[in-house]
Structures are given as structure tokens and as C-alpha cells.
Design a protein around this motif. Structure first.
Motif, PDB file in Angstrom:
ATOM      1  N   SER A  77       2.666  12.373  -7.397  1.00 37.00           N
ATOM      2  CA  SER A  77       2.810  11.328  -6.382  1.00 37.00           C
ATOM      3  C   SER A  77       3.369  11.896  -5.087  1.00 37.00           C
ATOM      4  O   SER A  77       2.933  11.524  -3.988  1.00 37.00           O
ATOM      5  CB  SER A  77       3.723  10.219  -6.914  1.00 37.00           C
ATOM      6  N   SER A 137       1.914   0.378  -4.531  1.00 39.00           N
ATOM      7  CA  SER A 137       0.694   0.919  -5.136  1.00 39.00           C
ATOM      8  C   SER A 137       0.917   2.269  -5.810  1.00 39.00           C
ATOM      9  O   SER A 137       0.542   2.449  -6.979  1.00 39.00           O
ATOM     10  CB  SER A 137      -0.409   1.017  -4.081  1.00 39.00           C
ATOM     11  N   PRO A 138       1.513   3.278  -5.136  1.00 35.15           N
ATOM     12  CA  PRO A 138       1.724   4.563  -5.834  1.00 35.15           C
ATOM     13  C   PRO A 138       2.681   4.459  -7.010  1.00 35.15           C
ATOM     14  O   PRO A 138       2.504   5.154  -8.015  1.00 35.15           O
ATOM     15  CB  PRO A 138       2.290   5.477  -4.734  1.00 35.15           C
ATOM     16  N   GLN A 174       0.822  -1.212   0.000  1.00 35.76           N
ATOM     17  CA  GLN A 174       0.000   0.000   0.000  1.00 35.76           C
ATOM     18  C   GLN A 174       0.854   1.259   0.000  1.00 35.76           C
ATOM     19  O   GLN A 174       0.528   2.243  -0.678  1.00 35.76           O
ATOM     20  CB  GLN A 174      -0.912   0.001   1.231  1.00 35.76           C
ATOM     21  N   VAL A 228       3.125   1.794  -9.009  1.00 41.76           N
ATOM     22  CA  VAL A 228       2.419   1.147 -10.110  1.00 41.76           C
ATOM     23  C   VAL A 228       1.408   2.098 -10.747  1.00 41.76           C
ATOM     24  O   VAL A 228       1.322   2.202 -11.979  1.00 41.76           O
ATOM     25  CB  VAL A 228       1.719  -0.142  -9.623  1.00 41.76           C
ATOM     26  N   SER A 229       0.635   2.814  -9.913  1.00 32.48           N
ATOM     27  CA  SER A 229      -0.368   3.737 -10.455  1.00 32.48           C
ATOM     28  C   SER A 229       0.281   4.867 -11.246  1.00 32.48           C
ATOM     29  O   SER A 229      -0.216   5.254 -12.307  1.00 32.48           O
ATOM     30  CB  SER A 229      -1.227   4.310  -9.321  1.00 32.48           C
ATOM     31  N   THR A 230       1.410   5.383 -10.764  1.00 27.52           N
ATOM     32  CA  THR A 230       2.109   6.436 -11.500  1.00 27.52           C
ATOM     33  C   THR A 230       2.692   5.902 -12.796  1.00 27.52           C
ATOM     34  O   THR A 230       2.696   6.597 -13.820  1.00 27.52           O
ATOM     35  CB  THR A 230       3.233   7.038 -10.631  1.00 27.52           C
ATOM     36  N   SER A 231       3.171   4.666 -12.785  1.00 25.28           N
ATOM     37  CA  SER A 231       3.687   4.052 -14.014  1.00 25.28           C
ATOM     38  C   SER A 231       2.576   3.902 -15.048  1.00 25.28           C
ATOM     39  O   SER A 231       2.795   4.087 -16.251  1.00 25.28           O
ATOM     40  CB  SER A 231       4.310   2.694 -13.704  1.00 25.28           C
ATOM     41  N   LEU A 232       1.366   3.578 -14.575  1.00 25.46           N
ATOM     42  CA  LEU A 232       0.230   3.478 -15.495  1.00 25.46           C
ATOM     43  C   LEU A 232      -0.101   4.834 -16.093  1.00 25.46           C
ATOM     44  O   LEU A 232      -0.420   4.938 -17.284  1.00 25.46           O
ATOM     45  CB  LEU A 232      -0.986   2.912 -14.757  1.00 25.46           C
ATOM     46  N   TYR A 233      -0.045   5.903 -15.267  1.00 29.92           N
ATOM     47  CA  TYR A 233      -0.217   7.258 -15.792  1.00 29.92           C
ATOM     48  C   TYR A 233       0.787   7.515 -16.898  1.00 29.92           C
ATOM     49  O   TYR A 233       0.461   8.056 -17.954  1.00 29.92           O
ATOM     50  CB  TYR A 233      -0.006   8.293 -14.682  1.00 29.92           C
ATOM     51  N   THR A 292      -5.224  17.030  -5.904  1.00 32.43           N
ATOM     52  CA  THR A 292      -5.101  16.318  -7.177  1.00 32.43           C
ATOM     53  C   THR A 292      -5.590  17.153  -8.364  1.00 32.43           C
ATOM     54  O   THR A 292      -4.887  17.247  -9.381  1.00 32.43           O
ATOM     55  CB  THR A 292      -5.841  14.973  -7.125  1.00 32.43           C
TER      56      THR A 292
END
Length: 253
Positions: A67, A27-28, A23, A30-35, A176
């Protein structure tokens, strides 16, 4: 200065990161990599360069800043809210620990964790695009100042919040959107003149602009102004934290 108390609180908060590694870190990242993949692939195919920088590289500072802001706030707000929620904050307040030491420990731990995540995202970005940091000292300076400033903001939110929903209110509804509208994925020079003027009232613009300048040597506003605005925001957060502990607002009652 009770360094033993600062060290104990700091180590406890850092140990919590190890217990919630998925967490807190994975998680941050992976989510930033998806961005990065989505924006870099979808928009990068239509925008070859921005100011002489490939679009994929151009959005890296904005993604790191996005992030960094959210993680600094969430780490610090949860760290101080949870003792309030379970009632252990009274043990902390009755201990021989000053409010300066409490803030140093909690904010220091939150800033450390967000800086670690920012550096991991930076390393991950190297897997997608070639990056060269022109001003590494200023990059680290903006990274640390931003992490500490927004960790202080998160600390204030944690004191203010009366439930877990309020912990996410400011990051989701304020920080955000301001980050997305602050030039994270574009240069404000690409906007119509009216929106360029409006963007200058967005405080996140100065953070993103200064951080991007440390990478590529170009920015939407001057680096001196970016640094000055960051220091002003830092001073404002410190003043609010000082007032909270002086009056006992949402702590003693």
C-alpha cells in the motif's frame, strides 16, 4: 528557503485528501484489509508459521509496504501531473519558488498521506492478529524513507506522463508485480535456489525484508543491505528530479 510557498503547496495537497477521503484513505485501507482476510484465511490455514511467526502476522509488513509504494507513487504523480494537465504549472514555475521547494512540498505531502495510510493499515491489522514491533525506530525509518523515495518516483512519473493512462502504467505493470514477487507474502527461503537468486535482483525485496525485520527481527537479507539499497534508490530518484528541473524536460516544453 521560501517556507511560506512550501507550506502553501503542502497544505493545498493535504486539503485535497480531505476532499477525496473515500478515494484517498478509505479505499486503500479496505482493499488492503481484503488482501489480509483472503490471504490470511486461504493461505494461513495451510501455512501455520513462517520462521516462527504466524502467517497472518508475517504478511502484515508486506501488505503495508504494498500500500505504501502504490499510494506514494499515485499521490505524487497525480499531484504534479494535474497542474501540467490544466496549465497551472506555468504559474508555479514563474513564481519565486525554487525547484527544491516545489519537490519538498509535493513529495512531502504525498509521503505524509502514504505514511498515514500505512499507520492506519497497521492499526487495522491489530484487529486481526496480535503484533509486536521489535524495532519501532527502524520501522518508522523504513516507513519514512520508503514513502519519500517512492513519492519521488511518483513525481518523476507525473512529469513523464502525457496522459492519465500513463500515470497508472508503472504502478500497475512494474511496482505491483515487483512487490508481489518481492517476498510480501512469503519468505524467499521457501523458493527453489534459482528463484532465490533471481529474487535478489528485485529491489522491492530489500524494502520488504528490512521493514519485516523491524517487526520480527528476521529478514531475507541483512538489514544493513536493505537500508543501503533504500538509500541508493532514494539518491537515484533525487538525481533524476534534479536533472528534470535543470533541463526543463517535460516541464517547460
Amino acid at each position: 528557503m521560501n517556507l511560506h510557498a512550501v507550506k502553501a503547496i503542502y497544505r493545498f495537497e493535504m486539503a485535497r485528501t480531505g476532499r477525496t477521503l473515500l478515494q484517498s484513505v478509505v479505499s486503500p485501507v479496505v482493499s488492503t484489509s481484503l488482501y489480509f482476510v483472503v490471504f490470511g484465511a486461504a493461505i494461513g490455514s495451510r501455512i501455520s508459521e513462517v520462521g516462527g511467526v504466524t502467517y497472518g502476522a508475517f504478511i502484515v509488513p508486506g501488505l503495508i509496504m504494498l500500500s505504501l509504494l502504490t499510494q506514494s507513487i499515485s499521490n505524487a504523480s497525480f499531484a504534479i501531473y494535474f497542474p501540467k494537465f490544466v496549465g497551472t504549472i506555468y504559474e508555479l514555475l514563474s513564481a519565486p519558488v525554487s525547484f527544491i521547494e516545489i519537490v519538498m512540498a509535493y513529495v512531502g505531502a504525498a509521503a505524509t498521506k502514504s505514511i498515514m495510510i500505512g499507520l492506519i493499515i497497521l492499526a487495522t491489522a491489530h484487529l486481526f492478529v496480535p503484533l509486536e514491533i521489535q524495532h519501532p525506530v527502524f520501522m518508522l525509518l523504513f516507513l519514512v524513507l520508503t514513502a519519500v523515495t517512492f513519492a519521488l518516483l511518483g513525481f518523476i512519473i507525473g512529469i513523464w506522463a502525457t496522459n492519465f493512462e500513463k500515470l497508472q502504467l508503472v504502478p500497475l505493470l512494474v511496482v505491483t508485480p515487483l512487490t508481489f514477487l518481492g517476498g510480501s507474502f512469503y519468505s524467499i527461503d521457501m523458493l527453489p535456489p534459482v528463484w532465490q537468486t533471481i529474487s535478489h535482483f528485485n529491489p522491492v525485496l530489500y524494502l520488504v525484508s528490512g521493514f519485516r525485520w523491524s517487526f520480527f527481527g528476521q529478514a531475507d537479507v541483512s538489514v544493513a543491505l536493505s537500508l543501503g539499497m533504500t538509500l541508493v534508490f532514494l539518491a537515484a530518484c533525487l538525481a533524476v528530479v534534479w536533472w528534470i528541473f535543470k533541463t526543463g524536460w517535460r516541464i517547460r516544453n
